[in-house]
Scaffold this motif. Structure first.
Motif, PDB file in Angstrom:
ATOM      1  N   SER A 174       0.826  -1.225   0.000  1.00  0.00           N
ATOM      2  CA  SER A 174       0.000   0.000   0.000  1.00  0.00           C
ATOM      3  C   SER A 174       0.846   1.255   0.000  1.00  0.00           C
ATOM      4  O   SER A 174       0.338   2.336  -0.265  1.00  0.00           O
ATOM      5  N   GLY A 175       2.108   1.107   0.382  1.00  0.00           N
ATOM      6  CA  GLY A 175       3.000   2.265   0.407  1.00  0.00           C
ATOM      7  C   GLY A 175       3.156   2.864   1.791  1.00  0.00           C
ATOM      8  O   GLY A 175       3.672   3.965   1.946  1.00  0.00           O
ATOM      9  N   LYS A 176       2.746   2.124   2.837  1.00  0.00           N
ATOM     10  CA  LYS A 176       2.822   2.737   4.170  1.00  0.00           C
ATOM     11  C   LYS A 176       4.263   2.941   4.610  1.00  0.00           C
ATOM     12  O   LYS A 176       4.571   3.934   5.259  1.00  0.00           O
ATOM     13  N   ARG A 192       9.004   9.124   4.532  1.00  0.00           N
ATOM     14  CA  ARG A 192       8.886  10.558   4.240  1.00  0.00           C
ATOM     15  C   ARG A 192       8.601  11.338   5.523  1.00  0.00           C
ATOM     16  O   ARG A 192       9.138  12.428   5.741  1.00  0.00           O
ATOM     17  N   LEU A 193       7.749  10.779   6.385  1.00  0.00           N
ATOM     18  CA  LEU A 193       7.410  11.477   7.634  1.00  0.00           C
ATOM     19  C   LEU A 193       8.624  11.578   8.564  1.00  0.00           C
ATOM     20  O   LEU A 193       8.814  12.595   9.228  1.00  0.00           O
ATOM     21  N   PHE A 194       9.465  10.544   8.584  1.00  0.00           N
ATOM     22  CA  PHE A 194      10.672  10.610   9.430  1.00  0.00           C
ATOM     23  C   PHE A 194      11.615  11.693   8.935  1.00  0.00           C
ATOM     24  O   PHE A 194      12.297  12.339   9.729  1.00  0.00           O
ATOM     25  N   ALA A 195      11.640  11.923   7.626  1.00  0.00           N
ATOM     26  CA  ALA A 195      12.490  12.972   7.082  1.00  0.00           C
ATOM     27  C   ALA A 195      11.931  14.353   7.442  1.00  0.00           C
ATOM     28  O   ALA A 195      12.685  15.295   7.697  1.00  0.00           O
ATOM     29  N   ILE A 196      10.598  14.464   7.500  1.00  0.00           N
ATOM     30  CA  ILE A 196       9.965  15.749   7.814  1.00  0.00           C
ATOM     31  C   ILE A 196      10.045  16.053   9.318  1.00  0.00           C
ATOM     32  O   ILE A 196      10.242  17.195   9.724  1.00  0.00           O
ATOM     33  N   TYR A 197       9.875  15.012  10.130  1.00  0.00           N
ATOM     34  CA  TYR A 197       9.835  15.195  11.600  1.00  0.00           C
ATOM     35  C   TYR A 197      10.923  14.380  12.304  1.00  0.00           C
ATOM     36  O   TYR A 197      10.616  13.532  13.152  1.00  0.00           O
ATOM     37  N   VAL A 223       1.072  11.765   1.935  1.00  0.00           N
ATOM     38  CA  VAL A 223       1.981  12.307   2.953  1.00  0.00           C
ATOM     39  C   VAL A 223       1.378  13.597   3.540  1.00  0.00           C
ATOM     40  O   VAL A 223       1.419  13.817   4.756  1.00  0.00           O
ATOM     41  N   ALA A 224       0.776  14.424   2.689  1.00  0.00           N
ATOM     42  CA  ALA A 224       0.165  15.677   3.167  1.00  0.00           C
ATOM     43  C   ALA A 224      -0.956  15.381   4.154  1.00  0.00           C
ATOM     44  O   ALA A 224      -1.094  16.044   5.193  1.00  0.00           O
ATOM     45  N   LYS A 225      -1.735  14.374   3.844  1.00  0.00           N
ATOM     46  CA  LYS A 225      -2.848  13.994   4.730  1.00  0.00           C
ATOM     47  C   LYS A 225      -2.289  13.484   6.078  1.00  0.00           C
ATOM     48  O   LYS A 225      -2.808  13.830   7.147  1.00  0.00           O
ATOM     49  N   ALA A 226      -1.229  12.676   6.009  1.00  0.00           N
ATOM     50  CA  ALA A 226      -0.610  12.161   7.240  1.00  0.00           C
ATOM     51  C   ALA A 226      -0.059  13.323   8.072  1.00  0.00           C
ATOM     52  O   ALA A 226      -0.194  13.339   9.299  1.00  0.00           O
ATOM     53  N   ILE A 272      -0.895  14.443  11.965  1.00  0.00           N
ATOM     54  CA  ILE A 272       0.154  14.634  12.978  1.00  0.00           C
ATOM     55  C   ILE A 272       0.028  16.013  13.616  1.00  0.00           C
ATOM     56  O   ILE A 272       0.086  16.158  14.838  1.00  0.00           O
ATOM     57  N   GLU A 273      -0.169  17.036  12.785  1.00  0.00           N
ATOM     58  CA  GLU A 273      -0.277  18.401  13.307  1.00  0.00           C
ATOM     59  C   GLU A 273      -1.480  18.525  14.239  1.00  0.00           C
ATOM     60  O   GLU A 273      -1.416  19.225  15.260  1.00  0.00           O
TER      61      GLU A 273
END
Ligand code: 5GP
Length: 189
Positions: free
Chosen positions: A15-17, A23-28, A177-180, A184-185
């Motif tokens: 599914s791409g999780k 990607r989220l680890f790179a952002i946060y 990723v934007a939705k995730a 998170i926010e």
């Protein structure tokens, strides 16, 4: 609102999780820490021991089950065991970070039940089973037999999406990723 310190991602394989999580680890980088699971499956060539998984023999895995070392574990595919070690949670909580889980649907539901309002659970929805099959073939990490097992299991997994707090459709990786990030926010930061 009470902020949560656990985020759970579950989805059918392909599914791409894992991509969304990377990607989220790179952002946060300072917020999220990955819960490294144990597994009895062989390591893929691109995987690193202790980073992607703790790779155990089935015997080692079963000894840890007997010792009560797991928070949860599942036989996700015939004979292959996956589980979250209690020590992993202690390690991350000691650092005061948010724990991110990449687990199968049963594991996701169990972890949510354990941590209740401290956890937010997300189901990553593939556009279709045909697309899942295509992605697994394109990824090239699985044998024909392993792909067939993963596809066979996906219908059961999809039927459990309503047990999660959120569903993210992964049709377009940037949108997913934007939705995730939005979740998170809202729930974690
Ligand atoms: P893979 O073999 O593709 O790395 O993972 C197969 C499935 O096992 C994925 O759905 C993954 O999320 C799940 N999985 C990985 N670690 C765990 C775990 O600790 N517990 C559970 N229940 N499932 C896991």
């Amino acid at each position: 609102m009470h902020k949560k310190d656990i985020i759970i991602f579950s989805a059918p394989s392909g599914s791409g999780k894992t991509t969304i999580l990377k990607r989220l680890f790179a952002i946060y980088p300072d917020l999220l820490t990955f819960s490294v699971s144990a597994t009895s499956r062989p390591k893929r060539s691109n995987e690193v021991e202790g980073k992607d998984y703790y790779f155990l023999t089935e015997q080692e895995f079963r000894t840890k089950i007997a010792n009560g070392d797991f928070l949860e574990w599942e036989e996700v595919y015939n004979g292959i065991l996956y589980g979250t070690l209690k020590s992993e949670i202690d390690r991350i909580r000691a650092n005061g970070k948010i724990i991110a889980f990449d687990v199968d649907v049963n594991g996701g539901i169990s972890i949510k039940k354990l941590f209740k309002s401290s956890a937010v659970s997300i189901f990553v929805m593939p556009p279709s089973i045909e697309e899942l099959q295509r992605r697994l073939e394109f990824r090239g990490t699985e044998s024909k037999e392993s792909i067939a097992k993963r596809i066979e299991r996906s219908a059961m997994e999809l039927s459990m999406s309503d047990k999660f707090d959120y569903t993210i459709l992964n049709d377009d990786i940037n949108l997913a990723v934007a939705k995730a990030k939005e979740i998170i926010e809202k729930e974690l930061k």
